[in-house]
Design an enzyme around this catalytic site. Structure first.
Site, mmCIF file in Angstrom:
data_model
loop_
_atom_site.group_PDB
_atom_site.id
_atom_site.type_symbol
_atom_site.label_atom_id
_atom_site.label_comp_id
_atom_site.label_asym_id
_atom_site.label_seq_id
_atom_site.Cartn_x
_atom_site.Cartn_y
_atom_site.Cartn_z
ATOM 1 N N HIS A 210 0.817 -1.217 0.000
ATOM 2 C CA HIS A 210 0.000 0.000 0.000
ATOM 3 C C HIS A 210 0.850 1.267 0.000
ATOM 4 C CE1 HIS A 210 0.482 -0.308 4.508
ATOM 5 N NE2 HIS A 210 0.529 1.017 4.395
ATOM 6 N N ASP A 240 0.290 -7.589 1.153
ATOM 7 C CA ASP A 240 0.696 -6.211 1.424
ATOM 8 C C ASP A 240 2.215 -6.083 1.461
ATOM 9 O OD1 ASP A 240 0.309 -3.507 1.837
ATOM 10 O OD2 ASP A 240 0.125 -3.689 4.012
ATOM 11 N N GLY A 320 3.509 6.667 7.829
ATOM 12 C CA GLY A 320 4.889 6.729 7.354
ATOM 13 C C GLY A 320 5.740 5.593 7.879
ATOM 14 N N ASN A 321 5.278 4.930 8.978
ATOM 15 C CA ASN A 321 5.994 3.768 9.503
ATOM 16 C C ASN A 321 5.765 2.520 8.663
ATOM 17 O OD1 ASN A 321 5.843 5.190 12.559
ATOM 18 N ND2 ASN A 321 7.604 3.878 12.186
ATOM 19 N N SER A 322 4.741 2.542 7.808
ATOM 20 C CA SER A 322 4.423 1.362 7.011
ATOM 21 C C SER A 322 5.617 0.932 6.171
ATOM 22 C CB SER A 322 3.244 1.665 6.092
ATOM 23 O OG SER A 322 2.070 1.867 6.837
ATOM 24 N N LEU A 379 -2.359 -10.459 -20.850
ATOM 25 C CA LEU A 379 -3.345 -11.530 -20.783
ATOM 26 C C LEU A 379 -4.475 -11.328 -21.779
ATOM 27 C CD1 LEU A 379 -4.226 -14.120 -19.301
ATOM 28 C CD2 LEU A 379 -5.374 -12.661 -17.604
ATOM 29 N N GLY A 380 -4.964 -10.113 -21.927
ATOM 30 C CA GLY A 380 -5.994 -9.810 -22.899
ATOM 31 C C GLY A 380 -7.405 -9.917 -22.369
ATOM 32 N N VAL A 381 -7.651 -9.463 -21.133
ATOM 33 C CA VAL A 381 -9.008 -9.462 -20.580
ATOM 34 C C VAL A 381 -9.313 -8.090 -19.998
ATOM 35 C CG1 VAL A 381 -9.003 -11.938 -20.046
ATOM 36 C CG2 VAL A 381 -8.211 -10.299 -18.318
#
Length: 482
Positions: A210, A240, A320-322, A379-381
């Site tokens: 994230h 994550d 910001g710690n993430s 992939l084409g979808v």
């Protein structure tokens, strides 16, 4: 003034000489000496109050009381009588105490014979039962390690691990519409990262997905405060996690000397209550240290509809710690900080991804290639993200709904149809369109990937897995010079 003092002293002296009920040992001795030194007064003029009223007065023929050597001796006799009385009382007390002691010991032997035998077995001599034990207290040896100071431990861990910590700055492009016209805005963001490895060409940095999701630019600030552009080598939205790659050719020797690779620990063996240290780019201010304890393990936390198994800590984790490190006191990374509960009613409940669960995912992400747009698989979808309520209300499998399939695309050739729900790519679960795109485009075109999907057959969902050979994006292919 001197005259008044002399008079006062004389009055005090006279009072001491004539008062008999306040004698103390040293005052009495002084009075006797003074009497002997004074000249004998004339009988007709000498008058004194009796010092010992219990003795009969002996008067001379003239009516005066003669001085004799018997009076001071009577005072001395009184003192020695008191002294002898005290000695006698002390002796009596000692006799009584001795008799009581031996009486109690005899009674103990008489009425508690079994206890006496047990004590005799322990001591080896029943005569020692009531004696003070002979105990020698030895000095406490000095530990070779020395005393542990928590603040010094934290400072040592921070000094050891800070070269592996990274601050991340990002730019996100957001789109809004005004009377149907798109308006693009750039928003600054920040996070943290950990240097977890390197290869011949790249420095590899772990962070949260994230942190880099939907970013147009990512910068990594290393321990020497130098800032460098990085690219997303691989990401896993469900876990994550993401890996950023920084070309080693962009780094000077001084920068290389100032950085280090973090030591990854074992979160499975971590213990609840142990001290932990969180380091991260809190609020974008740069590397920040907070300290707490491991509050719990195996916490199931739902983040944006995604159930995650996390470590819980009371070490402060802020925006910001993430992506930053959760360390033990050995300096080992046991978690990657990623979330906190925020409320006026909540304090000190923060979470980190267990490093034991993150390591195999990070290994896979680090092994991926960094591809240019014309190298990425296709992939084409076209897909559609459905509301989670639809999956719950209609009991649909969670995944990405295929709204259309491009003609002659890799998906069509493999047998994927409109209405299918793609759930996994190479075994990695996908629940959003962005996760599906990242999982596909992280592979070079021409690569065979396994696509797992759910399809309705006779009113029920059935699972199918297809091997799909990815193709190059046709829009890019048409622009390639021939």
């Amino acid at each position: 003034m001197d005259s008044n003092q002399n008079n006062s002293n004389n009055q005090d002296t006279n009072t001491n000489n004539t008062t008999n009920d306040t004698y103390h040992f040293w005052a009495e001795e002084s009075a006797v000496t003074k009497e002997c030194e004074c000249p004998q007064p004339e009988p007709d003029t000498f008058e004194v109050s009796p010092s010992f009223p219990e003795e009969p007065e002996q008067k001379t023929a003239s009516g005066a009381i003669p001085l004799s050597d018997d009076q001071p001796k009577k005072k001395e006799h009184r003192f020695f009588k008191s002294f002898l009385r005290c000695v006698g009382l002390a002796a009596c007390f000692g006799v009584v105490a001795g008799v009581s002691f031996f009486g109690i010991r005899y009674a103990f032997y008489r009425f508690f014979p079994q206890e006496t035998e047990q004590l005799e077995e322990v001591t080896g001599n029943k005569d020692l039962l009531f004696q003070k034990p002979n105990i020698t207290i030895a000095s406490t040896p000095v530990s070779e390690v020395g005393t542990m100071d928590a603040s010094e431990t934290v400072a040592s861990v921070v000094e050891q691990t800070m070269p592996a910590m990274v601050s991340i700055q990002t730019l996100r492009t957001t789109t809004s519409y005004f009377f149907g016209q798109p308006i693009y805005n750039e928003q600054e963001g920040g996070g943290s990262g950990i240097i977890v490895g390197s290869n011949e060409d790249e420095l590899l940095i772990a962070t949260n997905y994230h942190v880099i999701d939907q970013t147009s630019s990512v910068q990594a600030i290393l321990a020497d405060d130098t800032s460098h552009a990085v690219t997303v080598k691989g990401s896993d939205a469900k876990a994550d996690l993401a890996i950023l790659a920084l070309p080693l050719s962009d780094l000077t020797q001084e920068t290389l000397d100032s950085i280090d690779i973090a030591v990854l620990g074992d979160s499975d063996n971590s213990k609840i209550g142990q001290m932990v240290i969180a380091i991260g780019n809190a609020l974008g201010y740069g590397p920040t240290v907070t300290v707490g304890y491991l509050s719990a393990k195996d916490r199931t936390v739902t983040i944006e509809g995604n159930d995650m198994n996390l470590l819980q800590t009371n070490a402060a984790i802020n925006a910001g710690n993430s992506g930053g490190a959760l360390l033990n006191t050995k300096g080992e990374v046991i978690g990657i900080n990623n979330a906190k509960l925020s409320s006026t009613e909540i304090e000190g409940i923060c979470f980190a991804i267990p490093i034991s669960e993150a390591t195999p995912i990070l290994d896979d992400l680090m092994s991926r290639e960094i591809l240019s747009d014309d190298e990425k698989g296709y992939l084409g979808v076209s897909v559609m993200e459905l509301d989670s309520a639809i999956f719950q209300d209609y009991n649909w499998p969670e995944g990405v709904y295929v709204s259309s399939v491009s003609k002659d695309s890799a998906a069509e050739k493999a047998g994927i149809y409109q209405g299918d729900i793609i759930t996994h790519v190479n075994g990695t679960k996908v629940t959003t369109a962005n996760q599906l795109v990242n999982a596909v485009t992280s592979n070079r075109h021409g690569t065979v990937v396994e696509i797992t999907l759910q399809r309705i057959i006779n009113g029920k969902f059935s699972e199918f897995t297809y091997s799909v050979t990815l193709q190059q994006n046709p829009s890019i292919e048409s622009t390639v010079p021939r």
